[in-house]
Scaffold this motif. Structure first.
Motif, PDB file in Angstrom:
ATOM      1  N   ALA A 166       0.790  -1.209   0.187  1.00 21.13           N
ATOM      2  CA  ALA A 166       0.074  -0.073  -0.002  1.00 21.13           C
ATOM      3  C   ALA A 166       0.933   1.336   0.137  1.00 21.13           C
ATOM      4  O   ALA A 166       1.912   1.226   0.324  1.00 21.13           O
ATOM      5  CB  ALA A 166      -0.774   0.027   1.253  1.00 21.13           C
ATOM      6  N   TYR A 197     -12.490   6.684  -5.554  1.00 21.55           N
ATOM      7  CA  TYR A 197     -11.509   5.727  -5.604  1.00 21.55           C
ATOM      8  C   TYR A 197      -9.958   6.266  -4.922  1.00 21.55           C
ATOM      9  O   TYR A 197      -8.918   5.463  -5.296  1.00 21.55           O
ATOM     10  CB  TYR A 197     -11.434   4.805  -6.660  1.00 21.55           C
ATOM     11  CG  TYR A 197     -11.078   3.609  -6.516  1.00 21.55           C
ATOM     12  CD1 TYR A 197     -12.087   2.712  -5.834  1.00 21.55           C
ATOM     13  CD2 TYR A 197     -10.026   2.802  -6.965  1.00 21.55           C
ATOM     14  CE1 TYR A 197     -12.016   1.280  -6.001  1.00 21.55           C
ATOM     15  CE2 TYR A 197      -9.700   1.457  -6.745  1.00 21.55           C
ATOM     16  CZ  TYR A 197     -10.852   0.711  -6.341  1.00 21.55           C
ATOM     17  OH  TYR A 197     -10.660  -0.680  -5.979  1.00 21.55           O
ATOM     18  N   HIS A 198     -10.007   7.219  -4.516  1.00 19.60           N
ATOM     19  CA  HIS A 198      -8.626   7.985  -4.034  1.00 19.60           C
ATOM     20  C   HIS A 198      -8.255   7.707  -2.606  1.00 19.60           C
ATOM     21  O   HIS A 198      -7.136   8.283  -2.155  1.00 19.60           O
ATOM     22  CB  HIS A 198      -8.542   9.484  -4.658  1.00 19.60           C
ATOM     23  CG  HIS A 198      -8.217   9.396  -5.810  1.00 19.60           C
ATOM     24  ND1 HIS A 198      -6.997   9.812  -6.372  1.00 19.60           N
ATOM     25  CD2 HIS A 198      -8.925   9.477  -7.043  1.00 19.60           C
ATOM     26  CE1 HIS A 198      -7.151  10.102  -7.709  1.00 19.60           C
ATOM     27  NE2 HIS A 198      -8.303   9.906  -8.153  1.00 19.60           N
ATOM     28  N   LYS A 231     -10.598   8.292   0.121  1.00 16.31           N
ATOM     29  CA  LYS A 231     -11.186   8.950   1.139  1.00 16.31           C
ATOM     30  C   LYS A 231     -12.039   8.063   2.310  1.00 16.31           C
ATOM     31  O   LYS A 231     -11.488   8.183   3.560  1.00 16.31           O
ATOM     32  CB  LYS A 231     -12.434   9.732   0.744  1.00 16.31           C
ATOM     33  CG  LYS A 231     -12.097  10.656  -0.570  1.00 16.31           C
ATOM     34  CD  LYS A 231     -13.056  11.501  -0.953  1.00 16.31           C
ATOM     35  CE  LYS A 231     -14.139  10.657  -1.721  1.00 16.31           C
ATOM     36  NZ  LYS A 231     -13.495  10.071  -2.846  1.00 16.31           N
ATOM     37  N   THR A 246     -11.075   5.135   2.888  1.00 19.70           N
ATOM     38  CA  THR A 246     -10.111   4.265   3.661  1.00 19.70           C
ATOM     39  C   THR A 246      -9.711   5.006   4.883  1.00 19.70           C
ATOM     40  O   THR A 246      -9.227   4.695   6.072  1.00 19.70           O
ATOM     41  CB  THR A 246      -9.052   3.765   2.552  1.00 19.70           C
ATOM     42  OG1 THR A 246      -9.561   3.136   1.572  1.00 19.70           O
ATOM     43  CG2 THR A 246      -7.909   3.029   3.277  1.00 19.70           C
ATOM     44  N   TYR A 249      -4.255   8.333  -2.848  1.00 17.55           N
ATOM     45  CA  TYR A 249      -3.894   7.902  -1.551  1.00 17.55           C
ATOM     46  C   TYR A 249      -2.895   8.680  -1.028  1.00 17.55           C
ATOM     47  O   TYR A 249      -2.257   8.285   0.218  1.00 17.55           O
ATOM     48  CB  TYR A 249      -3.119   6.437  -1.681  1.00 17.55           C
ATOM     49  CG  TYR A 249      -4.194   5.373  -2.526  1.00 17.55           C
ATOM     50  CD1 TYR A 249      -5.385   5.603  -2.606  1.00 17.55           C
ATOM     51  CD2 TYR A 249      -3.639   4.833  -3.555  1.00 17.55           C
ATOM     52  CE1 TYR A 249      -6.470   4.724  -3.056  1.00 17.55           C
ATOM     53  CE2 TYR A 249      -4.262   4.157  -4.246  1.00 17.55           C
ATOM     54  CZ  TYR A 249      -5.718   3.897  -4.084  1.00 17.55           C
ATOM     55  OH  TYR A 249      -6.377   3.154  -4.948  1.00 17.55           O
TER      56      TYR A 249
HETATM   57  P1  ADP Z   1     -12.913   6.586  -1.928  1.00 22.01           P
HETATM   58  O1  ADP Z   1     -13.582   6.517  -0.671  1.00 22.01           O
HETATM   59  O2  ADP Z   1     -12.060   7.764  -2.208  1.00 22.01           O
HETATM   60  O3  ADP Z   1     -13.720   6.242  -3.256  1.00 22.01           O
HETATM   61  P2  ADP Z   1     -11.532   4.091  -1.076  1.00 22.01           P
HETATM   62  O4  ADP Z   1     -11.015   4.669   0.395  1.00 22.01           O
HETATM   63  O5  ADP Z   1     -12.788   3.175  -1.108  1.00 22.01           O
HETATM   64  O6  ADP Z   1     -11.834   5.231  -1.972  1.00 22.01           O
HETATM   65  O7  ADP Z   1     -10.468   3.500  -1.582  1.00 22.01           O
HETATM   66  C1  ADP Z   1     -10.527   2.907  -3.274  1.00 22.01           C
HETATM   67  C2  ADP Z   1      -9.638   1.660  -3.006  1.00 22.01           C
HETATM   68  O8  ADP Z   1      -8.020   2.024  -2.823  1.00 22.01           O
HETATM   69  C3  ADP Z   1      -9.922   0.591  -1.945  1.00 22.01           C
HETATM   70  O9  ADP Z   1     -10.055  -0.620  -2.460  1.00 22.01           O
HETATM   71  C4  ADP Z   1      -8.593   0.792  -0.964  1.00 22.01           C
HETATM   72  O10 ADP Z   1      -8.424  -0.590  -0.530  1.00 22.01           O
HETATM   73  C5  ADP Z   1      -7.663   1.211  -2.003  1.00 22.01           C
HETATM   74  N1  ADP Z   1      -6.757   2.024  -1.155  1.00 22.01           N
HETATM   75  C6  ADP Z   1      -6.911   2.818  -0.195  1.00 22.01           C
HETATM   76  N2  ADP Z   1      -5.992   3.573   0.038  1.00 22.01           N
HETATM   77  C7  ADP Z   1      -4.824   2.946  -0.195  1.00 22.01           C
HETATM   78  C8  ADP Z   1      -3.467   2.928  -0.268  1.00 22.01           C
HETATM   79  N3  ADP Z   1      -2.894   4.080   0.783  1.00 22.01           N
HETATM   80  N4  ADP Z   1      -2.747   2.517  -0.803  1.00 22.01           N
HETATM   81  C9  ADP Z   1      -3.058   1.325  -1.794  1.00 22.01           C
HETATM   82  N5  ADP Z   1      -4.304   1.200  -1.826  1.00 22.01           N
HETATM   83  C10 ADP Z   1      -5.189   1.971  -1.288  1.00 22.01           C
END
Ligand code: ADP
Ligand code: MG
Length: 569
Positions: A219, A257-258, A260, A262, A417
């Motif tokens: 990650a 997918y950036h 947020k 997470t 991320y």
């Molecule tokens: P959002 O809420 O912005 O749409 P998410 O938080 O759902 O995005 O994250 C989208 C995807 O990216 C998820 O599958 C997550 O596991 C992955 N992800 C989140 N943070 C990281 C990171 N720091 N490094 C790699 N992958 C990540």
């Protein structure tokens, strides 16, 4: 207390008798280094396994006082010992054979969070470890030699390898306790520096998968934007840099997918401490922080949601609002009000799981629907006063509603991320645009909300089916997030900061305790939770078990989840 030799003799005497003869083994037995308590013997080989407790005196266990000083130290040490015991038990479980659950040796499975559990407790006098053993049988006939193996060969190894300081790998207990002390230090610093949360540089936020809570491999590690960076001097680890999220209103913006959600999820979990290697060891959120979401269908009793909802078309009272089946917006409004009542001063909200009409209303919709036809005062028009007048901070994930830029103190952008501070950039965008005025009449409800408490007995059909019998309330586990108490089911799946099925079990026991103590009364919710918390603080989870044997599978829930449980039943 009987001796181990007597236990062995008794056990041999009942070999090949019918299963209930096992009941005669209940009692306490001195095993030299420890005492084995056989607290409850199962009725048959297919029933829930028998409940045992090992007690090692503090003197014999010989953990340095330095590692058991505070409740934080003891919780971390107990967690470390429990994980060790689990690994040992795993080697021996089902080595003894037989029908049904014969031979199982099971102890609580700890996840990534470090929780206070009945499975392992460290008191001033002793280390207690509670676990379950399936007493072996062939069919329904006692197989004593197999139980003898468990109690006299396997268990002594498990106990010796996990509960005595001298047997632990050097530094293992210290590592767990020192990490917990560093985490406690960060929690104190959050208050002192008026921060809502801290996310260390290098933290790994995403998880392996939707069903695994382990860290994602490869990650992108977290890095604080320069403008929000703070440095802390932890007592053990030393200097640590990370992002300090200030009190106030913070947005987490960014494209889909950036990363947020997470980040927000990690902040939700940051109310608990995490084990070394989790990636979120130094992601710490104010302990009272509460995830707020829409929860259509939840039950609401006597909650004043008038801060957000007024003048419902059916004339329903929103000052004492009750429903068996709330809508998205009313459920979210109730969650906010009840959360503040529970003492939360940080709310965590994700647009993904919010009721859109509660969050905001755009200009065109305002023109189309006259104000007197709209019962909802959107969160957008309350959030400024929530912080300024009630001291409630909000961390909010927004991907679609730019109006929130008007009210934000800080705007973070998650960009592939990586966290960027775009506060100044969004301020510039707002120049010349009309702002958002707070709605009038901001007033938080008084703490006088009451709930009716149901009875303390349950009724069931008698064995012949010809009548009914009344008996004490029974708790039944229904998966990780639900239980039934006295035949009434309660589903807490949307109480998202419940992280362990054992917390749910503890809530069931707490609810049972409340029903037994306040049977049939109309109680002030806040006072009841205060009293329950006082018992939990002084007596631990044993305090809410009454005269029952303390089971092994309870983990401490937070005050917020106790409120949530009472509010939904
Ligand atoms: P959002 O809420 O912005 O749409 P998410 O938080 O759902 O995005 O994250 C989208 C995807 O990216 C998820 O599958 C997550 O596991 C992955 N992800 C989140 N943070 C990281 C990171 N720091 N490094 C790699 N992958 C990540
Ligand atoms: Mg999301």
């Amino acid at each position: 207390m009987r001796t181990a030799a007597q236990l062995r003799g008794d056990l041999r005497d009942i070999d090949r008798r019918s299963y209930p003869a096992y009941k005669s083994l209940a009692g306490s037995f001195g095993f030299g280094g420890y005492i084995l308590h056989i607290e409850h013997v199962q009725g048959d080989p297919f029933a829930a396994p028998s409940r045992l407790r090992v007690e090692v005196s503090r003197r014999a266990a010989a953990f340095p006082d330095r590692l058991c000083q505070s409740p934080v130290d003891r919780r971390a040490l107990a967690d470390c010992l429990l994980r060790r015991f689990d690994r040992q038990a795993g080697r021996f479980s089902f080595q003894a054979k037989g029908s049904g659950k014969s031979g199982v040796i099971a102890v609580s499975r700890c996840g990534q969070e470090v929780l206070e559990r009945t499975a392992c407790e460290i008191t001033d006098q002793a280390v207690h470890l509670r676990f379950e053993v399936g007493f072996p049988a062939n069919g329904r006939t006692i197989n004593a030699p197999e139980l003898e193996k468990i109690l006299f060969e396997y268990l002594p190894v498990c106990v010796e390898q996990s509960l005595f300081y001298a047997k632990l790998p050097k530094g293992e207990a210290e590592e767990a306790v020192f990490l917990a002390e560093d985490q406690a230090y960060i929690r104190q610093e959050l208050e002192r520096r008026r921060l809502a949360a801290f996310v260390a540089d290098g933290a790994v936020l995403p998880r392996e998968s939707g069903v695994s809570d382990r860290p994602m491999a490869g990650a992108v590690p977290f890095a604080a934007p320069e403008t929000m960076a703070v440095e802390l001097d932890l007592p053990h680890r030393g200097r640590l840099r990370g992002m300090g999220v200030p009190e106030g209103i913070t947005l987490i913006a960014g494209g889909g997918y950036h990363g947020k959600s997470t980040l927000l999820k990690a902040l939700e979990r940051g109310v608990y401490d995490h084990v070394a290697g989790d990636g979120r060891e130094y992601v710490i959120t104010r302990s009272s922080a509460l995830k707020i979401r829409a929860e259509d269908g939840r039950k609401i009793t006597n909650t004043d949601v008038s801060l957000f909802i007024n003048h419902l078309p059916n004339g329903r009272d929103t000052v004492r609002f009750s429903t068996l089946d709330a809508s998205g917006s009313t459920s979210q409004a109730a969650n906010i009000i009840e959360g503040i009542e529970s003492g939360s001063r940080v709310l965590l909200i994700d647009e993904d799981t919010s009721a859109a009409n509660l969050m905001a209303r755009d200009g065109l919709m305002r023109l189309a629907i006259a104000p007197d036809k709209e019962p909802i005062t959107p969160f957008l028009e309350r959030v400024t006063d929530l912080y300024k007048k009630a001291g409630v901070s909000v961390i909010l994930v927004v991907g679609s509603c730019g109006d929130y830029f008007h009210v934000a103190d800080k705007v973070l952008q998650m960009d592939a991320y990586r966290a960027l501070d775009i506060t100044d950039r969004t301020r510039a965008l707002l120049e010349g645009r009309p702002g958002v005025d707070p709605a009038p009449d901001f007033r938080l409800p008084a703490d006088r909300r009451t709930l009716p408490i149901a009875g303390a007995v349950q009724t069931r059909r008698n064995y012949r089916g010809s009548g009914t019998v009344q008996e004490r309330l029974k708790v039944r586990r229904l998966g990780k997030t639900a239980f039934s108490l006295g035949g009434e089911d309660l589903d807490l799946r949307y109480v998202e900061q419940l992280v362990d099925g054992e917390q749910t079990q503890a809530l069931a026991c707490i609810l049972r305790y409340v029903r037994e103590r306040w049977t049939g009364q109309q109680v002030n919710v806040r006072e009841v939770v205060d009293q329950v918390e006082r018992i939990l603080e002084t007596e631990g989870l044993a305090g809410i078990c009454g005269d029952r044997t303390v089971p092994s599978g309870l983990a401490m829930p937070r005050r917020q989840e106790i409120f949530a449980c009472l509010n939904r039943c």
